[in-house]
Design an enzyme around this catalytic site. Sequence first.
Site, short mmCIF file in Angstrom:
data_model
loop_
_atom_site.label_atom_id
_atom_site.label_comp_id
_atom_site.label_asym_id
_atom_site.label_seq_id
_atom_site.Cartn_x
_atom_site.Cartn_y
_atom_site.Cartn_z
N HIS A 7 83.40 8.31 34.58
CA HIS A 7 83.15 6.88 34.75
C HIS A 7 83.86 6.42 36.02
O HIS A 7 85.09 6.36 36.06
CB HIS A 7 83.69 6.17 33.49
CG HIS A 7 83.62 4.68 33.53
ND1 HIS A 7 84.32 3.88 32.64
CD2 HIS A 7 82.92 3.84 34.33
CE1 HIS A 7 84.05 2.61 32.91
NE2 HIS A 7 83.23 2.56 33.93
N HIS A 16 85.79 11.76 28.35
CA HIS A 16 85.53 10.59 29.20
C HIS A 16 86.65 10.51 30.25
O HIS A 16 87.83 10.41 29.91
CB HIS A 16 85.50 9.33 28.34
CG HIS A 16 85.11 8.10 29.08
ND1 HIS A 16 83.80 7.77 29.36
CD2 HIS A 16 85.86 7.10 29.61
CE1 HIS A 16 83.76 6.63 30.02
NE2 HIS A 16 85.00 6.20 30.20
N ASP A 45 82.15 1.51 25.84
CA ASP A 45 83.47 1.88 26.34
C ASP A 45 84.40 0.67 26.36
O ASP A 45 84.14 -0.31 27.06
CB ASP A 45 83.28 2.41 27.79
CG ASP A 45 84.59 2.85 28.43
OD1 ASP A 45 85.61 2.92 27.74
OD2 ASP A 45 84.55 3.12 29.65
N MET A 56 89.65 5.54 38.85
CA MET A 56 89.92 4.16 39.32
C MET A 56 90.61 4.20 40.67
O MET A 56 91.48 5.05 40.90
CB MET A 56 90.87 3.46 38.34
CG MET A 56 90.36 3.40 36.93
SD MET A 56 91.58 2.62 35.88
CE MET A 56 90.75 2.69 34.29
N MET A 78 80.27 -1.82 28.95
CA MET A 78 81.72 -2.01 28.90
C MET A 78 82.03 -3.14 27.92
O MET A 78 81.56 -4.27 28.11
CB MET A 78 82.26 -2.44 30.28
CG MET A 78 82.28 -1.42 31.37
SD MET A 78 83.47 -0.07 31.23
CE MET A 78 84.96 -0.76 30.62
N SER A 82 88.68 9.12 25.83
CA SER A 82 89.10 8.78 27.19
C SER A 82 90.51 9.30 27.45
O SER A 82 91.48 8.88 26.80
CB SER A 82 89.07 7.27 27.41
OG SER A 82 89.75 6.97 28.61
N MET A 115 85.12 3.83 38.51
CA MET A 115 85.46 2.41 38.74
C MET A 115 86.06 2.34 40.14
O MET A 115 87.27 2.13 40.31
CB MET A 115 86.42 1.93 37.66
CG MET A 115 85.76 1.69 36.32
SD MET A 115 86.93 1.75 34.96
CE MET A 115 87.03 3.52 34.73
N ASP A 122 88.08 8.54 33.45
CA ASP A 122 88.05 7.25 34.13
C ASP A 122 88.67 7.37 35.52
O ASP A 122 89.88 7.52 35.65
CB ASP A 122 88.83 6.22 33.31
CG ASP A 122 88.12 5.84 32.03
OD1 ASP A 122 86.99 5.32 32.12
OD2 ASP A 122 88.69 6.08 30.95
#
Length: 216
Positions: free
Chosen positions: A66, A32, A175, A36, A137, A7, A68, A34
């Site tokens: 991913h 990975h 994760d 957000m 998660m 990540s 979020m 992320d």
Amino acid sequence: MANLSPSLLACNFFELEKNLDILKNNGIKYLHLDVMDGNFVPNISFGPAIIKQIREKYPEFILDCHLMVNKPENIIDDMLNAGADIITFHPESTFHPHRIIQTVHKAGKKCGLALNPSTGLDCCEYIIDDLDIILVMSVNPGFGGQSFIESQYSKIKDARKMIEKSQKDIILEVDGGVKTSNVDKVLESGANLIVSGSDVFNQNIESQLDIYNEKL
Ligand code: DX5
Ligand code: ZN
């Protein structure tokens, strides 16, 4: 056979290129990423513009994105245009999870659901044939460097059973809070795509990758 998906959230962005080269030269296939929005989770990271730059410079990585964010449908096209290979999103973040999966599949990319620690596997049950990936998660989403929530081992095991029953080749990603010290247990529970952020980037990256490569 399992893979590591480091990540980038924990990466020093002033050394992004150097660190991505280290990952590439050590046989890492997945990244990975992320995304957000400061709304679905109380943190803001980066989005499609940065991911596009990574895609252009490193075409070899499988970009495991991913989301979020609330209403992920608003950025799905941008994510696909940026070069995402895999998109996971949280079922609570949209009224129409299945429609998002259809959109991603139309672009020929992989899609799946990311499950918060308190979210059950039932949201996968009736759409299992349309899932390429289930992400469990093992921390509350939003921040790197948190501790693995032990109760999630049983969810990983149940997800593995659900995948076996489906007879589909669905990736089981885990994760949050994964370290060289607990990755064996995560693998034994049935995961085959392992996210690790702070444990990879907050120390000597190459020696950490050596340990993971041996265990995976
Ligand atoms: C948390 C993110 C994770 C995070 C993992 O919301 O989804 O991907 O970067 O970081 P570590 O491995 O440090 O728990
Ligand atoms: Zn993540």
